[in-house]
Design a protein around this motif. Sequence first.
Motif, PDB file in Angstrom:
ATOM      1  N   TYR A 191      35.102 -38.142 -33.716  1.00  0.00           N
ATOM      2  CA  TYR A 191      34.694 -36.795 -34.115  1.00  0.00           C
ATOM      3  C   TYR A 191      35.890 -35.983 -34.605  1.00  0.00           C
ATOM      4  O   TYR A 191      36.999 -36.090 -34.057  1.00  0.00           O
ATOM      5  N   ASN A 214      33.301 -29.152 -33.898  1.00  0.00           N
ATOM      6  CA  ASN A 214      32.083 -29.661 -33.273  1.00  0.00           C
ATOM      7  C   ASN A 214      31.914 -29.250 -31.816  1.00  0.00           C
ATOM      8  O   ASN A 214      30.863 -29.506 -31.226  1.00  0.00           O
ATOM      9  N   PRO A 262      29.851 -23.484 -32.558  1.00  0.00           N
ATOM     10  CA  PRO A 262      31.249 -23.928 -32.570  1.00  0.00           C
ATOM     11  C   PRO A 262      32.197 -22.744 -32.727  1.00  0.00           C
ATOM     12  O   PRO A 262      31.864 -21.738 -33.363  1.00  0.00           O
ATOM     13  N   THR A 287      22.644 -32.429 -30.401  1.00  0.00           N
ATOM     14  CA  THR A 287      23.623 -31.951 -29.427  1.00  0.00           C
ATOM     15  C   THR A 287      23.804 -33.017 -28.352  1.00  0.00           C
ATOM     16  O   THR A 287      22.819 -33.605 -27.891  1.00  0.00           O
ATOM     17  N   ILE A 308      29.015 -30.837 -27.603  1.00  0.00           N
ATOM     18  CA  ILE A 308      29.464 -30.959 -28.991  1.00  0.00           C
ATOM     19  C   ILE A 308      28.280 -31.206 -29.921  1.00  0.00           C
ATOM     20  O   ILE A 308      27.216 -31.674 -29.494  1.00  0.00           O
ATOM     21  N   ASP A 309      28.501 -30.867 -31.185  1.00  0.00           N
ATOM     22  CA  ASP A 309      27.544 -31.235 -32.229  1.00  0.00           C
ATOM     23  C   ASP A 309      27.556 -32.752 -32.396  1.00  0.00           C
ATOM     24  O   ASP A 309      28.626 -33.375 -32.444  1.00  0.00           O
ATOM     25  N   ASP A 310      26.374 -33.332 -32.504  1.00  0.00           N
ATOM     26  CA  ASP A 310      26.272 -34.787 -32.658  1.00  0.00           C
ATOM     27  C   ASP A 310      26.458 -35.142 -34.131  1.00  0.00           C
ATOM     28  O   ASP A 310      25.513 -35.483 -34.840  1.00  0.00           O
ATOM     29  N   ASN A 311      27.711 -35.050 -34.568  1.00  0.00           N
ATOM     30  CA  ASN A 311      28.013 -35.261 -35.986  1.00  0.00           C
ATOM     31  C   ASN A 311      29.303 -36.066 -36.118  1.00  0.00           C
ATOM     32  O   ASN A 311      30.343 -35.546 -36.537  1.00  0.00           O
TER      33      ASN A 311
END
Length: 730
Positions: free
Chosen positions: A115, A120, A128, A209, A234-237
């Motif tokens: 990541y 994120n 964020p 998420t 965190i953002d799941d990105n």
Amino acid sequence: MSDRRRNWLILGIVALLLVGAAGAIVAKKTRLGLDLKGGVELVYQGQPTPQQPKVTAEAVQRALDIIRKRVDAFGVSEPEIQRSGSDQIVVGLPGAKNAQRAIKQVGKVAQLYFYDWEPNVIGPNGKPDPSNSQVTQTPIPSLYDAVVLASKRPPVQTGHNTVGNQFYLFDSAHRLCDGPEETQRDLYSEKLPARCAAGAQVLKVNTGTVVIRGEKPDVTQKVPKNFNRGWFVIDDNPALTGTDITNPKQDFDRGPGGNNQPIVTMDFTGKGRNKFQKVTRAIAQRGVTQQVPGQSAQNAFQHFAIVLDNELVSRPYIDFNQNPDGIDGRNGAQISGGFTIGSAQDLAKTLQFGALPIRLKLISQSQVSATLGKEALHQGLIAGAVGLALVALFLLAYYRVLGVVAVGGLMIYALYFYALIKLIPITLTLPGIAGLILTIGVAADANIVIFERVKEEIRGGASIMRGIAAGYKKGLSAIVDANVVTLMTAFILFIIATAGVKGFAFTLGVGTIVSLFTAVLATQAILGSMGRSRLMSRPALLGAGEHHRRWRFDFMGASRWFFSMSGVILLVGALAIGAKGLNFGIDFKSGTRITTALTRAATEGQVRSVMSTQGYGDAKIQKINNKGLGKYVFQISTPTLQPGKVQAVRTALDQRFGVGNNFSNQSIGPTFGRTIANSAVIAIIASLLVIAIYIALRFEWKYAVPVLIALMHDLLITSGVYSLTGREVT
């Protein structure tokens, strides 16, 4: 040393060992197998992938290590994880009730993600906050608080989501009961602690998420006593995944400006190189914008995070002074920062495990309910007690005082063996109990050989003391030969056969060794010390008195009749095998077998109608008598079903008749069935060859031929009986 002193010395050793055995029995816990305790057993077979064209021992070991970590996270006590053969892994989960969930937890590939960290990480406002170091560097102390924060965020669907919705269950004190799970129902699929029965709270984290655990402490620095790894939302990105890296390994920082400290290096795939440079360029450029004039540039360095199975492994920073345009992935990358050699090696291995080189195919799965396990244990113990009692009665009736000594030897043997089961420890299974019962016969057989020798010597005119000494001396070689052959066949079974038969072979081997000590040394010392007592004063007390009537039969003269009888039996058996064949169980021919106790009245026809609605109208359904499980116990056999379909059958039966927890199933795939069949054939052939070689070396080669003929004769008769009666060969 005189015989008397030697006997008392042996008895002293026996007594000391008895005290030690009693202590071990009291102090140690008996380890029961899944078929006696209940639980789930999964058998996986490693299969090649494009990156790993051949399944190697190293690849299987790496997969086993991943599974072990997953099982530990699964929270199963005393799991049994071991290799079987060259490419199989057996996973035993005692107490687990949901096979489908266990398969999801154990069999999935390790999830490794990378990541861009600061953009994120989610702050208290649910968004964020890249410039706030309190958000990006300080973990949330409580998992509950982290999940509450994550649960307030809306779902975000992107092409990079690593998981879907996640459900957590907390008790009233905000302690985790279960989770994360993919559905709310899965939270209740296993028995929960009593604290989770009332006032529990379910929290849902939407897609997009994830909640991850903070880093482990730096081993090169002193760790505070109140250290808390904490949690991040965190953002799941993710920018990269585990499939984008190759060849992670531990190394040392020997480059320009390096400090020769341990690091972890890795290479990238073609796509991974481009992704890595793109994301590190963005991180470096963001760092430049964050730099405050007059302050150290390091304060503005941004981070690149590595996350494995929802745990933060490392957060290396990107130095925008050295890498203003990001890091060129063609030369790979390195992770540094406070590693010891051991921790760097562990991280490299973790990254290797994340990029699992082989695919794991589930080839067998079985689930045994705790009730059925207890019933099996109860029946096994009864069988052992009855077998021991019958042998003891025979010895007492036929050998009298010698029988009392032999029964005493059997009791000593039983205590020693039970203590060894706890000390080694041996996982006790149903096949293991069968091996244990068989060794009772092995131990008694040794006494019978010696006692018959003793009786012959006494009837031949020897005194009782001389008869005992001569009987043990002349009978010892026969006992040793028999036990050596038994040990060799047990060893072959243990090496070649599958897990269930291994338990039988191991207990048989250990029991044979113990019986050699108790049946020869212990009983000889007891008889030697009693030789001049009144109990041993008359041959009749030993069953060696004069026979008033002698029963005589010319066995050799009637040999043609015995050969004729044997030939007829073999012919009938051969015709039965040719016409009916053998009724092989699912161990050999694959399939699924379900055993369930229904709580409401049902007939075979009604159960069949339920199976028909699930698409299995051709299932074999049999009502069986088992008072321990209930009145309405059924056994259902079908072609091999996947775990999800087994669960669907269970749900359908539960809705119609009620099932509760009395539901057990076993599914054997064709691959595993072939493995069992092949190992059985190899074990039989190898055992016959080893027996023939031993007899040829120990005696003469010509004696091996009739022995092999006799063994094949017995195998054919046994097979014929199984074919005629239709009993299942497992």
